[in-house]
Design an enzyme around this catalytic site. Structure first.
Site, PDB file in Angstrom:
ATOM      1  N   CYS A  59       0.839  -1.215   0.000  1.00 31.26           N
ATOM      2  CA  CYS A  59       0.000   0.000   0.000  1.00 31.26           C
ATOM      3  C   CYS A  59       0.868   1.257   0.000  1.00 31.26           C
ATOM      4  CB  CYS A  59      -0.891   0.034   1.234  1.00 31.26           C
ATOM      5  SG  CYS A  59      -2.051  -1.314   1.293  1.00 31.26           S
ATOM      6  N   ASP A 152     -21.059  12.197 -14.989  1.00 31.80           N
ATOM      7  CA  ASP A 152     -22.442  11.952 -14.553  1.00 31.80           C
ATOM      8  C   ASP A 152     -22.485  11.193 -13.219  1.00 31.80           C
ATOM      9  OD1 ASP A 152     -21.444   9.550 -15.397  1.00 31.80           O
ATOM     10  OD2 ASP A 152     -22.977   9.147 -16.902  1.00 31.80           O
TER      11      ASP A 152
HETATM   12  C1  BEZ Z   1       0.526  -4.720   1.798  1.00 29.93           C
HETATM   13  O1  BEZ Z   1       0.040  -3.616   1.552  1.00 29.93           O
HETATM   14  O2  BEZ Z   1       1.722  -4.906   1.741  1.00 29.93           O
HETATM   15  C2  BEZ Z   1      -0.364  -5.887   2.143  1.00 29.93           C
HETATM   16  C3  BEZ Z   1      -1.540  -5.658   2.837  1.00 29.93           C
HETATM   17  C4  BEZ Z   1      -2.327  -6.763   3.148  1.00 29.93           C
HETATM   18  C5  BEZ Z   1      -1.963  -8.036   2.768  1.00 29.93           C
HETATM   19  C6  BEZ Z   1      -0.797  -8.224   2.064  1.00 29.93           C
HETATM   20  C7  BEZ Z   1       0.017  -7.146   1.744  1.00 29.93           C
END
Ligand code: BEZ
Length: 237
Positions: A59, A152
Site C-alpha cells: 500500500c 455523470d
Molecule cells: C501490503 O500492503 O503490503 C499488504 C496488505 C495486506 C496483505 C498483504 C500485503
C-alpha cells in the site's frame, strides 16, 4: 447485494478524510478540463482506490506512486481519493512514511485525501472486502479496488485486485485516457493502446457515417472472413 456495477451511480456517502469531512458527490464536483487528447470535456471525473491497511508495504508503494502521478490525474480532471480501513490520525502518520518513501519531506499532506473507514462500513457498502486477507483479529481487510466515475457520477470502470497484488498506476492513467476519449467519440481503443495511437471505429457506426466523422481517414484491414470490421482511424482531436 453490496458493491457497485458499471453504470451505477456513486453513492453519495459522507466520510471523514485526511482533508476533512466530505460528501462524495460534492467532492467529485463538476469542473471543466482539457484532457490529454486535447478536447474540452465537461464535468468532473473521479477515482476512488482502496487499500487493505495503513503502514503496510505494498500500500505504501502504491500511494507513493499515486502521489507522484497526481498532476497527471489533475491534467485529466480526475479527482483522486483513497480509502483505507484505519483512522484519520493513522492516515496522517502513514502519509509521512509515504512521502518519505517517495524521497520527499515526511509531511502529513498528500495530493489527495484518504478516507477513514475504521468500522469498514463503506468497504462493505462498496463491496471492497477481501475475504482471504484478515487482520490479527480475524477481520477481513479491504481489497485493492479502483472505481472510476464519470462526470455523470456513474461508474465507468472497476478493477478489483487482491490485497497481495499491487496495482499499476500507469495502466490506470492509460484507461482514464481511453475512458475519456471513448466517452466523447465513436471509437474504441484496441489492445495495449496508448494516447496518440490509432483507435478502432465502433462496430455500430455505418461506413458512410464513419468517413464523415473521421476526416483523417478510416483504414480497414482485410481478413480471411471477408468481413470489414477491423476499422482503424487516427486518434480524433
Ligand atoms: C501490503 O500492503 O503490503 C499488504 C496488505 C495486506 C496483505 C498483504 C500485503
Amino acid at each position: 447485494m453490496p458493491g457497485l456495477l458499471l453504470g451505477d451511480e456513486a453513492p453519495n456517502f459522507e466520510a471523514d478524510t485526511t482533508q476533512g469531512r466530505i460528501r462524495f458527490h460534492d467532492f467529485l464536483g463538476d469542473s471543466l478540463c482539457v484532457p490529454a487528447w486535447g478536447r474540452k470535456v465537461g464535468g468532473g471525473w473521479g477515482i476512488l482506490f482502496s487499500h487493505p491497511r495503513d503502514f503496510t508495504p505494498v500500500c505504501t508503494t502504491e500511494l507513493g506512486r499515486a502521489a507522484k502521478l497526481a498532476s497527471e490525474f489533475s491534467k485529466r480532471n480526475v479527482k483522486m481519493i483513497a480509502l483505507s480501513i484505519d483512522s484519520v490520525p493513522d492516515h496522517l502518520a502513514w502519509s509521512k512514511d509515504i512521502n518519505a518513501y517517495n524521497g520527499d519531506q515526511p509531511v502529513e499532506k498528500l495530493p489527495f485525501p484518504i478516507i477513514a473507514d475504521k468500522n469498514r462500513e463503506l468497504a462493505v457498502k462498496l463491496g471492497m472486502l477481501d475475504p482471504d486477507e484478515r487482520d490479527k483479529d480475524g477481520m477481513p481487510l479491504t481489497a485493492r479496488v479502483v472505481f472510476i466515475f464519470g462526470p455523470d457520477k456513474k461508474l465507468k470502470l472497476s478493477i478489483l485486485y487482491p490485497a497481495t497484488t499491487g496495482r499499476n498506476f500507469d495502466e490506470i492513467l492509460r484507461v482514464v485516457d481511453s475512458l475519456q476519449l471513448t466517452a466523447y467519440k465513436k471509437v474504441a481503443t484496441p489492445v495495449d493502446w496508448k494516447s496518440g495511437d490509432s483507435v478502432m471505429v465502433v462496430p455500430t457506426l455505418p461506413d458512410e457515417e464513419a468517413k464523415k466523422l473521421f476526416p483523417k481517414g478510416v483504414f480497414t484491414k482485410d481478413l480471411p472472413s471477408g468481413k470489414k470490421y477491423l476499422r482503424y482511424t487516427p486518434q480524433p482531436e
